[in-house]
Write a protein that holds these residues in place. Structure first.
Motif, mmCIF file in Angstrom:
data_model
loop_
_atom_site.group_PDB
_atom_site.id
_atom_site.type_symbol
_atom_site.label_atom_id
_atom_site.label_comp_id
_atom_site.label_asym_id
_atom_site.label_seq_id
_atom_site.Cartn_x
_atom_site.Cartn_y
_atom_site.Cartn_z
ATOM 1 N N GLN A 138 0.641 -1.603 0.294
ATOM 2 C CA GLN A 138 -0.103 0.000 -0.064
ATOM 3 C C GLN A 138 0.925 1.494 0.066
ATOM 4 O O GLN A 138 0.448 2.084 -0.520
ATOM 5 C CB GLN A 138 -0.824 0.303 1.077
ATOM 6 N N ARG A 139 1.432 1.235 0.878
ATOM 7 C CA ARG A 139 2.928 2.165 1.271
ATOM 8 C C ARG A 139 3.126 2.623 -0.072
ATOM 9 O O ARG A 139 3.780 4.141 -0.650
ATOM 10 C CB ARG A 139 3.827 2.138 2.029
ATOM 11 N N PHE A 140 4.025 1.101 -1.256
ATOM 12 C CA PHE A 140 4.326 1.390 -2.682
ATOM 13 C C PHE A 140 3.937 2.161 -3.502
ATOM 14 O O PHE A 140 4.139 3.152 -4.231
ATOM 15 C CB PHE A 140 4.673 0.207 -2.986
ATOM 16 N N ASN A 141 2.269 1.598 -3.496
ATOM 17 C CA ASN A 141 1.962 2.241 -4.818
ATOM 18 C C ASN A 141 0.889 3.079 -4.495
ATOM 19 O O ASN A 141 0.556 4.004 -4.817
ATOM 20 C CB ASN A 141 0.400 0.618 -4.501
ATOM 21 N N ARG A 142 0.254 4.096 -2.977
ATOM 22 C CA ARG A 142 -0.211 5.056 -2.783
ATOM 23 C C ARG A 142 0.300 6.020 -3.617
ATOM 24 O O ARG A 142 0.019 6.321 -3.876
ATOM 25 C CB ARG A 142 -1.104 5.519 -1.480
ATOM 26 N N PRO A 143 1.701 6.619 -3.714
ATOM 27 C CA PRO A 143 2.282 7.267 -4.226
ATOM 28 C C PRO A 143 2.418 7.773 -5.695
ATOM 29 O O PRO A 143 2.244 8.554 -6.475
ATOM 30 C CB PRO A 143 4.017 7.903 -3.817
ATOM 31 N N ARG A 144 2.377 6.397 -6.439
ATOM 32 C CA ARG A 144 1.774 6.122 -7.660
ATOM 33 C C ARG A 144 0.798 7.198 -8.395
ATOM 34 O O ARG A 144 0.899 7.298 -9.548
ATOM 35 C CB ARG A 144 2.739 4.519 -8.520
ATOM 36 N N LEU A 145 -0.061 5.947 -6.975
ATOM 37 C CA LEU A 145 -1.048 6.798 -7.517
ATOM 38 C C LEU A 145 -1.917 8.201 -7.206
ATOM 39 O O LEU A 145 -2.587 9.003 -8.147
ATOM 40 C CB LEU A 145 -2.742 5.429 -6.922
ATOM 41 N N ILE A 146 -0.948 8.963 -6.253
ATOM 42 C CA ILE A 146 -1.546 10.307 -6.184
ATOM 43 C C ILE A 146 -0.539 11.075 -7.281
ATOM 44 O O ILE A 146 -1.953 11.700 -7.527
ATOM 45 C CB ILE A 146 -1.095 9.998 -4.580
ATOM 46 N N ARG A 147 0.345 10.249 -7.812
ATOM 47 C CA ARG A 147 1.208 11.126 -9.013
ATOM 48 C C ARG A 147 -0.375 10.940 -10.441
ATOM 49 O O ARG A 147 -0.571 11.998 -10.964
ATOM 50 C CB ARG A 147 2.352 10.326 -9.599
ATOM 51 N N LEU A 148 -0.717 10.194 -10.609
ATOM 52 C CA LEU A 148 -1.915 9.866 -11.111
ATOM 53 C C LEU A 148 -2.819 10.378 -11.602
ATOM 54 O O LEU A 148 -3.386 11.505 -12.324
ATOM 55 C CB LEU A 148 -2.634 7.783 -11.699
ATOM 56 N N LEU A 149 -2.621 10.221 -9.978
ATOM 57 C CA LEU A 149 -4.569 10.905 -9.598
ATOM 58 C C LEU A 149 -4.133 12.748 -10.107
ATOM 59 O O LEU A 149 -4.820 13.916 -10.651
ATOM 60 C CB LEU A 149 -5.202 10.843 -8.076
ATOM 61 N N ALA A 150 -3.041 13.296 -9.500
ATOM 62 C CA ALA A 150 -2.532 14.494 -9.518
ATOM 63 C C ALA A 150 -2.574 15.241 -11.422
ATOM 64 O O ALA A 150 -2.824 16.052 -11.515
ATOM 65 C CB ALA A 150 -1.423 15.330 -9.098
ATOM 66 N N ALA A 151 -2.346 13.907 -12.031
ATOM 67 C CA ALA A 151 -2.155 14.453 -13.276
ATOM 68 C C ALA A 151 -3.323 14.167 -14.671
ATOM 69 O O ALA A 151 -3.614 15.555 -14.934
ATOM 70 C CB ALA A 151 -1.143 12.934 -14.406
ATOM 71 N N HIS A 152 -3.959 13.456 -13.796
ATOM 72 C CA HIS A 152 -5.504 13.538 -13.698
ATOM 73 C C HIS A 152 -6.022 15.393 -13.647
ATOM 74 O O HIS A 152 -6.803 14.877 -14.585
ATOM 75 C CB HIS A 152 -6.446 12.505 -13.428
ATOM 76 N N SER A 153 -5.776 15.354 -12.673
ATOM 77 C CA SER A 153 -6.762 16.373 -11.999
ATOM 78 C C SER A 153 -6.214 17.543 -13.501
ATOM 79 O O SER A 153 -7.377 18.621 -13.765
ATOM 80 C CB SER A 153 -6.558 17.114 -10.945
ATOM 81 N N LYS A 154 -4.755 17.396 -13.476
ATOM 82 C CA LYS A 154 -3.978 18.522 -14.115
ATOM 83 C C LYS A 154 -4.919 18.331 -15.833
ATOM 84 O O LYS A 154 -4.702 19.628 -16.453
ATOM 85 C CB LYS A 154 -2.546 19.121 -14.049
ATOM 86 N N ARG A 155 -4.777 17.393 -17.028
ATOM 87 C CA ARG A 155 -5.491 17.464 -17.085
ATOM 88 C C ARG A 155 -6.283 17.881 -17.930
ATOM 89 O O ARG A 155 -7.462 18.454 -18.427
ATOM 90 C CB ARG A 155 -5.058 16.016 -18.299
ATOM 91 N N THR A 156 -8.027 17.578 -17.174
ATOM 92 C CA THR A 156 -9.099 17.895 -16.872
ATOM 93 C C THR A 156 -9.500 19.062 -16.401
ATOM 94 O O THR A 156 -9.886 19.661 -16.969
ATOM 95 C CB THR A 156 -9.542 16.603 -15.474
ATOM 96 N N ILE A 157 -8.276 19.891 -15.641
ATOM 97 C CA ILE A 157 -8.790 21.750 -15.370
ATOM 98 C C ILE A 157 -8.448 22.253 -16.923
ATOM 99 O O ILE A 157 -8.804 23.076 -17.209
ATOM 100 C CB ILE A 157 -7.444 22.024 -14.439
ATOM 101 N N MET A 158 -7.190 21.554 -17.591
ATOM 102 C CA MET A 158 -6.705 21.746 -19.011
ATOM 103 C C MET A 158 -7.638 22.189 -19.712
ATOM 104 O O MET A 158 -7.678 23.002 -20.536
ATOM 105 C CB MET A 158 -4.716 21.846 -18.742
ATOM 106 N N ARG A 159 -8.147 20.607 -19.643
ATOM 107 C CA ARG A 159 -9.394 20.942 -20.983
ATOM 108 C C ARG A 159 -9.691 21.877 -20.676
ATOM 109 O O ARG A 159 -10.386 22.415 -21.389
ATOM 110 C CB ARG A 159 -10.363 19.146 -20.810
ATOM 111 N N CYS A 160 -10.568 22.066 -19.732
ATOM 112 C CA CYS A 160 -11.640 22.729 -19.334
ATOM 113 C C CYS A 160 -11.440 24.024 -19.484
ATOM 114 O O CYS A 160 -12.137 24.577 -20.198
ATOM 115 C CB CYS A 160 -12.456 22.596 -17.477
#
Length: 170
Positions: A138-160
């Motif tokens: 869990q401690r290995f996967n979480r930072p990677r998932l957080i980076r994916l979430l941040a990239a997704h959020s950034k793409r969503t904001i840019m698209r908007c």
């Protein structure tokens, strides 16, 4: 088989079931990945310390409750184009899983009292060693998932911004 052995086996099975149900019932919003104890510690280097331990080679060898009870657990396999909601849920699930496995480690120490002597100590140690890999995963996967979430959020904001979306919140 000794009575003490059976007491420990029954107890560990019982706490496993109880804590699994607890993990399913607790509101996911209670688990804040950006706060203690779920936020990465500096020595973890956002999970990369576990990569040095070879986690990529062994993490998929451990049983996953989402495969055993798919109707009760969200799948750990993200779709190629995961939504912000799916990524957020996955990050929260890593927090829940970590918390439950830590609680199992702590509660399993009761085997020392249930089975006096070396047997209880061995049962407690094996319980901790059995849960520790899941905490590390869990401690290995979480930072990677957080980076994916941040990239997704950034793409969503840019698209908007490009298309003048009315609502940019995930």
């Amino acid at each position: 088989m000794s009575k003490y052995f059976m007491d420990c086996v029954f107890y560990i099975a019982l706490i496993g079931i109880v804590f699994f149900l607890l993990g399913r019932l607790l509101p996911k919003g209670w688990f804040r990945y950006d706060q203690f104890p779920f936020r990465s510690f500096s020595f973890e280097k956002d999970g990369e310390i576990y990569a040095a331990w070879g986690i990529r080679r062994w993490k998929d060898q451990f049983p996953d409750m989402s495969e055993i009870l798919p109707s009760l657990m969200p799948s750990k396999k993200l779709p190629r184009r995961a939504s912000g909601e799916q990524l957020t849920l996955m990050v929260q699930e890593t927090c829940v899983a970590e918390a439950i496995h830590v609680l199992l480690c702590i509660a399993g120490l009761h085997c020392i009292q249930l089975w006096p002597g070396i047997g209880g100590l061995a049962a407690a140690v094996l319980n901790v060693l059995g849960n520790l890999p899941y905490i590390i995963i869990q401690r290995f996967n979480r930072p990677r998932l957080i980076r994916l979430l941040a990239a997704h959020s950034k793409r969503t904001i840019m698209r908007c911004e490009d298309y003048a979306c009315a609502d940019t919140q995930l």
